[in-house]
Motif scaffolding. Structure first.
Motif, PDB file in Angstrom:
ATOM      1  N   ARG A 238      11.308  -9.743   6.357  1.00  0.00           N
ATOM      2  CA  ARG A 238      11.152 -10.243   7.731  1.00  0.00           C
ATOM      3  C   ARG A 238      11.411  -9.142   8.754  1.00  0.00           C
ATOM      4  NH1 ARG A 238      16.051 -13.500   9.533  1.00  0.00           N
ATOM      5  NH2 ARG A 238      16.709 -11.326   9.790  1.00  0.00           N
TER       6      ARG A 238
ATOM      7  N   GLU B 182      -2.150  -4.729  11.005  1.00  0.00           N
ATOM      8  CA  GLU B 182      -1.766  -5.508   9.828  1.00  0.00           C
ATOM      9  C   GLU B 182      -2.251  -4.877   8.529  1.00  0.00           C
ATOM     10  OE1 GLU B 182      -2.777  -9.595   9.972  1.00  0.00           O
ATOM     11  OE2 GLU B 182      -1.186 -10.095  11.396  1.00  0.00           O
TER      12      GLU B 182
ATOM     13  N   GLN C 260       5.307  -5.304  13.960  1.00  0.00           N
ATOM     14  CA  GLN C 260       4.685  -5.994  15.094  1.00  0.00           C
ATOM     15  C   GLN C 260       5.181  -5.439  16.426  1.00  0.00           C
ATOM     16  OE1 GLN C 260       5.755 -10.020  14.087  1.00  0.00           O
ATOM     17  NE2 GLN C 260       3.977 -10.322  12.768  1.00  0.00           N
TER      18      GLN C 260
ATOM     19  N   TYR D  65       0.579  -3.090   6.641  1.00  0.00           N
ATOM     20  CA  TYR D  65       1.776  -3.724   6.070  1.00  0.00           C
ATOM     21  C   TYR D  65       1.578  -5.126   5.496  1.00  0.00           C
ATOM     22  CZ  TYR D  65       2.004  -6.274  10.553  1.00  0.00           C
ATOM     23  OH  TYR D  65       1.726  -7.061  11.631  1.00  0.00           O
ATOM     24  N   ARG D  66       0.567  -5.865   5.942  1.00  0.00           N
ATOM     25  CA  ARG D  66       0.478  -7.277   5.555  1.00  0.00           C
ATOM     26  C   ARG D  66       0.342  -7.466   4.050  1.00  0.00           C
ATOM     27  NH1 ARG D  66       2.536 -10.974   7.726  1.00  0.00           N
ATOM     28  NH2 ARG D  66       1.607 -10.448   9.718  1.00  0.00           N
TER      29      ARG D  66
ATOM     30  N   GLU E 289       8.439  -6.790   8.878  1.00  0.00           N
ATOM     31  CA  GLU E 289       7.302  -7.360   9.609  1.00  0.00           C
ATOM     32  C   GLU E 289       7.556  -7.348  11.112  1.00  0.00           C
ATOM     33  OE1 GLU E 289       4.457 -11.294   9.295  1.00  0.00           O
ATOM     34  OE2 GLU E 289       6.592 -11.535   8.893  1.00  0.00           O
ATOM     35  N   ARG E 290       8.765  -7.698  11.514  1.00  0.00           N
ATOM     36  CA  ARG E 290       9.087  -7.719  12.943  1.00  0.00           C
ATOM     37  C   ARG E 290       8.937  -6.322  13.552  1.00  0.00           C
ATOM     38  NH1 ARG E 290      14.090  -9.727  12.847  1.00  0.00           N
ATOM     39  NH2 ARG E 290      13.437 -11.870  13.277  1.00  0.00           N
TER      40      ARG E 290
ATOM     41  N   LEU F 199       3.595  -6.625   2.115  1.00  0.00           N
ATOM     42  CA  LEU F 199       4.624  -7.641   2.307  1.00  0.00           C
ATOM     43  C   LEU F 199       4.326  -8.884   1.477  1.00  0.00           C
ATOM     44  CD1 LEU F 199       5.285  -7.491   6.167  1.00  0.00           C
ATOM     45  CD2 LEU F 199       6.771  -6.678   4.350  1.00  0.00           C
TER      46      LEU F 199
END
Length: 838
Positions: free
Chosen positions: A603, A616, A610, A619-620, A606-607, A623
């Protein structure tokens, strides 16, 4: 640091140690056992000199006399000093000659402590001290504590083995001692990292940090400096010290430029003589710095005059063609146009020095295209910084600014400018997952880039290397990487050579040699440190890759250390690769069964991505891959299947994306995770055939680490669908290959998904003695291990086996990797358990 109180069993006044005092045998024992007649501690205020002497005095042998003279830093006349000395020793004072005679006839074993000797320069007093030391009897041991080094004939004492001298760095608390002090004050609200950052182990700084706790230790420290330093300095020296504290480094020549010819060098000399916290800069013989915690303290304080001083320092560094220092001083002086003009002397490799990437990004944000993009060279630097940070949209806009410099005076120059555009655009496409277009741009750029643009050529080769690795073309990747390394070495660029070794390490890992990759990166990091190259961003990436390799080999403690270090550096340098620090810590948490912490790390990653506007595509998928692994280990296969299926759509079909360069095994791992989830949910179609196809492709490419994983996955699936013979065969093959390639993380993940599987099939490894034919260690490695078991150091082993120290370290690392241990003692114990050595 001490309080004075009457001590009944000693004559005169003796010190009483503070209730907060920490006994430090590591400092006391050398002082007590040193045979020297004169023991000198010279260090700035608050270094703990008096406390250390007091600790020694209280441990004096009972038969020895101890005399303590607190001089309080006062400037005494020679006559006053003689009187104080005679009075302290119980001698009748007549004149200096009589005192020297009495000292020469002294026959009782005694220690004389002169605490806080004169702080200001006093040539006549120093000369007297020198005469006193020369005349003194060997029965009298002198303990001298001072902020400045008195002008005495120290070389003569040193040559006669009559001098022991300690420095400020030796007096500083080490981390273990700071931790003990924190433990004594549990309510201080401090931790080891905060205290060390505030104080760097300086005794007074540690004490202030612990006293103020979560309050404002900076204010207390400023008050302490005002009393202990500034109040003792003449106004011109106080101002000079403040100026120097705002500079990262300085020497006598820079001081002459700043404070005036003739005065500058004198100011510096006086400040050094007064013990004003001035120390060597990075062990350099030519450069100095103010003690780092104090510089940080002053940098946070308002100072209206600082711009003018930074401007003058910038002028001096510019004249000396020290472009890096000049650039930093121009920024501090807020002379942004000057700073941008100095960037004309920077090259691509300078992006990995100091905090240049962050500074470039900040300049671009604050001052926009008009100031920052005035030349093709500046466009290239800003583009590289934006790509480094993962700001792809801004990078695309920046690259388009190259159109401002067309048309060029000739067709050749025009084509070369286009080649530069293609090299930069190729990297943007490569990082965005557009493999085919990126490859075309790289190849066309290489055809037209001139020799002078060798860094652009090198980066095109690096991009092509990474693409070959992603396609599994390991031989092609090796050829391209070797060509790029030769180019970097031909131009003596250690920074870019280190950058390319990261590609080389990925290649070695894919070929089943993570321990060789680990050794390579350790050597690269040592090379950067040995050359004193401040390549923070690059060191951060190396630390993260080392953490990944250590985790893969099952060395969790090493991995945690590397991930924490790399994460901190990459956060500071705004590197998009910071993502992999969070991912590594998430995997370590999952290995311990702490899935709550693992998902917190995902988390946070991801934060941050962003917040920094990283696309994305970076990293998307990664993750979701890790989330899928964790969900499957928790028995939540439906979540895994949903996430993995969604991600795989981007990597299949005619418009398929390329995986991020740092995750070479992303797509096959997503595919086998999909099969595992489908089997768990009883929705799989031909799972064995799909896994075998993946396995065959991996085997053809020579990707041994991934092959070991796929064997284990195939065995797991075969066991779930009831094919026990295939399960046994595949798991045995996977375990053998995992052992050979040292990829213990794959075995651990299998156990987390299927806790009882290996035990049920009788495949859990047991510590049985191994016959010589199955010995994982080479003959030379066994020889090294035998010498380690006998207690030899690496240097002693090198001498006995007639090999280099580097070779010994390499053997030791391989022994640790093959035996799955982290320390020498563990390696010896494991080898004995396995019957490899007596």
């Amino acid at each position: 640091m001490t309080a004075m109180t009457r001590c009944l069993d000693r004559p005169g006044f003796m010190p009483r140690l503070s209730s907060h005092h920490l006994m430090r045998p590591r400092l006391v024992e050398p002082l007590l056992t040193a045979p020297a007649r004169v023991k000198l501690l010279c260090a700035p205020a608050g270094s703990g000199k008096s406390a250390l002497f007091a600790e020694c005095a209280l441990q004096a042998p009972a038969s020895w006399q101890v005399y303590w003279l607190p001089l309080n830093g006062a400037t005494l006349s020679p006559l006053d000093f003689c009187q104080r000395l005679a009075q302290g020793l119980g001698l009748a004072f007549v004149d200096e000659a009589t005192l020297l005679l009495d000292l020469s006839r002294w026959h009782t074993s005694a220690w004389l402590f002169l605490d806080d000797y004169c702080r200001a320069p006093a040539p006549e007093l120093d000369a007297l001290l020198d005469r006193v030391l020369v005349a003194s009897s060997p029965a009298l041991t002198w303990w001298l504590g001072a902020r400045r080094r008195p002008i005495c004939n120290w070389p003569r004492l040193l040559l006669d083995d009559e001098l022991w001298e300690g420095s400020a760095s030796e007096l500083a608390f080490d981390p273990a001692e700071v931790q003990q002090l924190i433990a004594r004050q549990p309510g201080s609200g401090q931790n080891l990292g905060k205290v060390l950052q505030f104080s760097a182990g300086w005794c007074a700084g540690v004490r202030i940090a612990l006293l103020d706790g979560d309050g404002h230790p900076e204010r207390t420290l400023l008050d302490y400096l005002q009393h202990e330093l500034f109040s003792t300095l003449a106004p011109e020296l106080a101002e000079a010290w403040r100026v120097l504290a705002h500079l990262p480094r300085f020497n006598a020549q820079l001081c002459e430029h700043l404070f005036g010819f003739g005065d500058g060098a004198d100011y510096l000399r006086d400040l050094q003589a007064l013990g004003a916290f001035i120390e060597p800069w990075e062990d350099s013989p030519d450069w100095l710095q103010v003690f780092t915690p104090l510089t940080q303290l002053l940098l946070d304080q308002p100072w209206p005059a600082k711009r003018s001083w930074h401007r003058r320092a910038c002028q001096w560094f510019t004249l000396g063609q020290d472009w890096q220092a000049a650039f930093e001083q121009a920024l501090l002086a807020e002379e942004y146009e000057v700073a941008v003009s100095l960037l004309g002397h920077f090259s691509f490799e300078d992006l990995f020095r100091q905090q240049n990437a962050v500074l470039l990004l900040r300049l671009h944000e604050q001052h926009g295209d008009e100031l920052m993009l005035g030349s093709a060279q500046l466009v290239g630097l800003v583009t590289a910084a934006l790509l480094f940070a993962g700001r792809f949209d801004q990078a695309a806009q920046c690259i388009d600014q190259l159109a401002r410099f067309t048309p060029q005076p000739s067709a050749q120059l025009q084509r070369q400018l286009l080649a530069r555009w293609q090299a930069q655009w190729g990297w943007l496409l490569h990082l965005g997952g557009e493999a085919a277009q990126a490859r075309e741009h790289f190849l066309q750029a290489l055809e037209y880039l001139p020799d002078s643009a060798w860094t652009s050529r090198l980066m095109c080769l690096s991009g092509l290397t990474q693409q070959a690795l992603l396609r599994g073309e390991l031989d092609v990747a090796q050829t391209l990487n070797r060509e790029a390394l030769c180019l970097a070495r031909a131009h003596a660029s250690l920074l870019l050579e280190a950058l390319l070794e990261l590609d080389h390490a990925q290649l070695l890992e894919q070929r089943g040699a993570p321990y060789r990759a680990q050794s390579l990166l350790e050597n690269v990091q040592a090379m950067l440190l040995g050359q004193r190259l401040k390549a923070g961003p690059l060191v951060g990436r190396i630390a993260l890759r080392r953490g990944h390799l250590a985790l893969r080999q099952g060395h969790d403690a090493v991995a945690a250390e590397c991930f924490e270090a790399g994460l901190g550096i990459c956060l500071h340098s705004q590197d998009k690769r910071v993502l992999y620090g969070f991912l590594g810590l998430a995997l370590l948490a999952a290995n311990q069964g702490d899935y709550a912490q693992a998902f917190i790390q995902l988390r946070d990653a991801e934060r941050l991505m962003q917040q920094r506007h990283v696309p994305e595509t970076v990293y998307r998928a990664v993750l979701l891959l890790l989330s899928g692994h964790f969900w499957l280990q928790q028995g939540r296969a439906e979540l895994t299947l949903e996430a993995v299926t969604r991600v795989l759509r981007h990597y299949r079909g005619p418009k398929a994306k390329q995986a991020p360069p740092a995750t070479l095994e992303l797509i096959p791992r997503l595919e086998y995770l999909q099969v595992l989830a489908e089997v768990k949910l009883h929705r799989a179609v031909d799972p064995i055939a799909r896994l075998r196809a993946l396995l065959e492709t991996t085997r053809q490419r020579g990707m041994l680490c991934l092959e070991a994983e796929l064997h284990l996955v195939l065995g797991e699936v075969a066991w779930q669908i009831g094919d026990r013979p295939l399960a046994l065969h595949s798991l045995e093959a996977g375990l053998e290959l995992a052992s050979r390639c040292q990829v213990q993380q794959a075995v651990r993940e299998l156990r987390l998904r299927q806790p009882g599987l290996l035990g049920e099939l009788g495949l859990e490894p047991e510590e049985y003695p191994v016959c010589a034919g199955n010995n994982p260690l080479s003959q030379r490695e066994l020889e090294v291990l035998q010498l380690i078991a006998l207690g030899n150091s690496n240097l002693e082993i090198a001498e006995q086996l007639f090999i280099s120290l580097h070779t010994v370290k390499t053997h030791a690392r391989r022994i640790h990797s093959k035996l799955g241990v982290e320390r020498r003692t563990q390696a010896v114990a494991k080898a004995k358990t396995l019957g490899l050595m007596a």
